[in-house]
Motif scaffolding. Structure first.
Motif, PDB file in Angstrom:
ATOM      1  N   ASP A 127       0.928  -1.056  -0.010  1.00  0.00           N
ATOM      2  CA  ASP A 127       0.026  -0.064   0.029  1.00  0.00           C
ATOM      3  C   ASP A 127       1.013   1.248  -0.171  1.00  0.00           C
ATOM      4  N   LEU A 128       0.492   2.068  -1.085  1.00  0.00           N
ATOM      5  CA  LEU A 128       1.360   3.518  -1.189  1.00  0.00           C
ATOM      6  C   LEU A 128       0.487   4.634  -0.399  1.00  0.00           C
ATOM      7  N   ILE A 129       1.139   5.215   0.397  1.00  0.00           N
ATOM      8  CA  ILE A 129       0.449   6.462   0.838  1.00  0.00           C
ATOM      9  C   ILE A 129       1.331   7.724   0.359  1.00  0.00           C
ATOM     10  N   ALA A 172      -4.215   7.096  -0.235  1.00  0.00           N
ATOM     11  CA  ALA A 172      -3.778   5.715  -0.067  1.00  0.00           C
ATOM     12  C   ALA A 172      -4.093   4.896  -1.389  1.00  0.00           C
ATOM     13  N   PHE A 173      -3.062   4.282  -1.869  1.00  0.00           N
ATOM     14  CA  PHE A 173      -3.354   3.501  -3.093  1.00  0.00           C
ATOM     15  C   PHE A 173      -3.052   1.866  -2.938  1.00  0.00           C
ATOM     16  N   GLY A 174      -3.466   1.086  -3.231  1.00  0.00           N
ATOM     17  CA  GLY A 174      -3.085  -0.610  -3.085  1.00  0.00           C
ATOM     18  C   GLY A 174      -4.167  -1.476  -2.802  1.00  0.00           C
ATOM     19  N   TYR A 175      -3.957  -2.474  -2.072  1.00  0.00           N
ATOM     20  CA  TYR A 175      -4.883  -3.536  -2.197  1.00  0.00           C
ATOM     21  C   TYR A 175      -5.612  -3.593  -0.857  1.00  0.00           C
ATOM     22  N   TYR A 208      -7.284   3.975  -3.340  1.00  0.00           N
ATOM     23  CA  TYR A 208      -7.526   3.756  -4.586  1.00  0.00           C
ATOM     24  C   TYR A 208      -6.912   2.662  -5.019  1.00  0.00           C
ATOM     25  N   TYR A 209      -7.179   1.940  -6.328  1.00  0.00           N
ATOM     26  CA  TYR A 209      -6.389   0.841  -6.728  1.00  0.00           C
ATOM     27  C   TYR A 209      -4.817   1.071  -7.126  1.00  0.00           C
TER      28      TYR A 209
END
Length: 110
Positions: free
Chosen positions: A29-31, A40-43, A53-54
């Motif tokens: 996960d990327l913040i 936040a992006f990720g799974y 977000y994806y």
């Protein structure tokens, strides 16, 4: 490596954290902080505090054909997979991501 790109906005994106590590470096996960907002992006799951977000990245590394190890390569950032409101910052997101997240393919997806 940025693909599907046509802008050069700067000074809007700051790296906060990335959770990916072996054996699934790609699946973290990327913040980011974008214009002062934590994004936040990720799974992971969506929450009220951190919009989720994806992922928009894929590994620029890989495994050699004989499975004798992996090579490292710059992350591939696909602008078409970014939420539309952040696409204008694609070049900056690419730079921040590649400067702060270790490159490569850890081989964990085999």
């Amino acid at each position: 490596m940025l693909i599907n790109h046509n802008n050069n906005e700067t000074n809007h994106v700051k790296f906060v954290s990335y959770t990916g590590k072996w054996p699934n470096l790609c699946r973290g996960d990327l913040i980011l902080e974008i214009d002062g907002e934590i994004v936040a992006f990720g799974y992971g799951f969506k929450s009220k505090d951190k919009p989720k977000y994806y992922p928009f990245w894929s590994s620029g590394g890989g495994l050699n054909p004989n499975y004798e190890g992996a090579w490292q390569g710059e992350w591939i950032i696909d602008v078409n997979r970014l939420p539309e409101q952040f696409r204008k910052y694609a070049a900056e997101i690419d730079k921040v991501f590649n400067n702060n997240v270790p490159w490569g393919c850890c081989g964990g997806c085999i």
